[in-house]
Design a protein around this motif. Structure first.
Motif, PDB file in Angstrom:
ATOM      1  N   ARG A  13       0.821  -1.260  -0.058  1.00 11.34           N
ATOM      2  CA  ARG A  13      -0.066  -0.006   0.143  1.00 11.34           C
ATOM      3  C   ARG A  13       0.823   1.177   0.192  1.00 11.34           C
ATOM      4  O   ARG A  13       0.471   2.052  -0.873  1.00 11.34           O
ATOM      5  N   LEU A  14       1.949   1.190   0.798  1.00  6.86           N
ATOM      6  CA  LEU A  14       2.845   2.330   0.818  1.00  6.86           C
ATOM      7  C   LEU A  14       3.681   2.631  -0.434  1.00  6.86           C
ATOM      8  O   LEU A  14       3.991   3.799  -0.676  1.00  6.86           O
ATOM      9  N   LEU A  15       3.908   1.627  -1.146  1.00  6.27           N
ATOM     10  CA  LEU A  15       4.558   1.514  -2.435  1.00  6.27           C
ATOM     11  C   LEU A  15       3.675   2.546  -3.406  1.00  6.27           C
ATOM     12  O   LEU A  15       4.401   3.203  -4.401  1.00  6.27           O
ATOM     13  N   ILE A  16       2.409   2.658  -3.293  1.00  5.77           N
ATOM     14  CA  ILE A  16       1.895   3.701  -4.438  1.00  5.77           C
ATOM     15  C   ILE A  16       1.662   4.950  -3.780  1.00  5.77           C
ATOM     16  O   ILE A  16       0.894   5.967  -4.403  1.00  5.77           O
ATOM     17  N   ALA A  17       2.200   5.369  -2.764  1.00  9.61           N
ATOM     18  CA  ALA A  17       2.127   6.892  -2.196  1.00  9.61           C
ATOM     19  C   ALA A  17       3.288   7.784  -2.903  1.00  9.61           C
ATOM     20  O   ALA A  17       4.314   7.309  -3.339  1.00  9.61           O
ATOM     21  N   ASN A  18       2.756   9.301  -3.000  1.00 11.30           N
ATOM     22  CA  ASN A  18       3.673  10.197  -3.598  1.00 11.30           C
ATOM     23  C   ASN A  18       4.577  10.803  -2.468  1.00 11.30           C
ATOM     24  O   ASN A  18       3.868  11.723  -1.628  1.00 11.30           O
ATOM     25  N   LYS A  19       5.809  10.492  -2.274  1.00  7.83           N
ATOM     26  CA  LYS A  19       6.582  10.811  -1.233  1.00  7.83           C
ATOM     27  C   LYS A  19       6.547  12.338  -0.993  1.00  7.83           C
ATOM     28  O   LYS A  19       6.970  13.063  -0.207  1.00  7.83           O
TER      29      LYS A  19
END
Length: 162
Positions: free
Chosen positions: A29-35
């Protein structure tokens, strides 16, 4: 008329809510976040609230409240570019938004633009956060009070619907 039952499948977190929500699912899930997003904290730390806001704002837009587009734009900014493009395309293809909305959502966010205050919309969304009307399955530890109330109300709803 839009089939509201299909909205949950348009969410970028749909597969996460269907999963076991274990550590691997959480990492994915966190891989699809825009940092680089200003809304990163919400997406990373409060996915339940992010999802409720996503579902609620989409419904506001369907009802014709185009001032909610800015809220959707902020939420979408927390997603990677690839995922954001997919969500926007899905919203367009499913006739949730039209070409004008699509173009507006693809523009950079103008934080300084004035937002229409709508107390009723705010209260509806706040109520949704605490009551979980979209049936989001929370399997990880519930930290916030609204996660606990949302989980309990969903649990009782599922218990009585059987």
């Amino acid at each position: 008329m839009v089939d509201l039952s299909k909205l949950k499948k348009l969410s970028p977190l749909y597969s996460y809510w269907q999963s076991d929500q274990n550590d691997l699912d959480e990492r994915n899930r966190l891989l699809i976040a825009n940092k680089d997003s200003a809304a990163l904290y919400l997406f990373e730390k409060e996915p339940y609230k992010w999802e409720i806001l996503f579902q609620s704002i989409i419904r506001e837009i369907i009802k014709g409240d185009l001032s909610s587009l800015k809220g959707l734009q902020v939420l979408l900014s927390s997603l990677s570019l690839e995922v954001r493009k997919k969500v926007l395309k899905d919203l367009l293809v499913n006739k949730i938004i039209n070409q004008d909305c699509f173009a507006q959502l693809n523009k950079p966010i103008n934080i300084k633009s004035e937002t229409k205050n709508n107390l009723l919309r705010f209260l509806r969304i706040l109520l949704s956060i605490f009551t979980n009307p979209y049936g989001i399955e929370l399997r990880r530890k519930k930290i916030h009070i609204y996660e606990k109330t949302g989980f309990l109300l969903n649990y009782f709803k599922n218990l009585y619907s059987k």
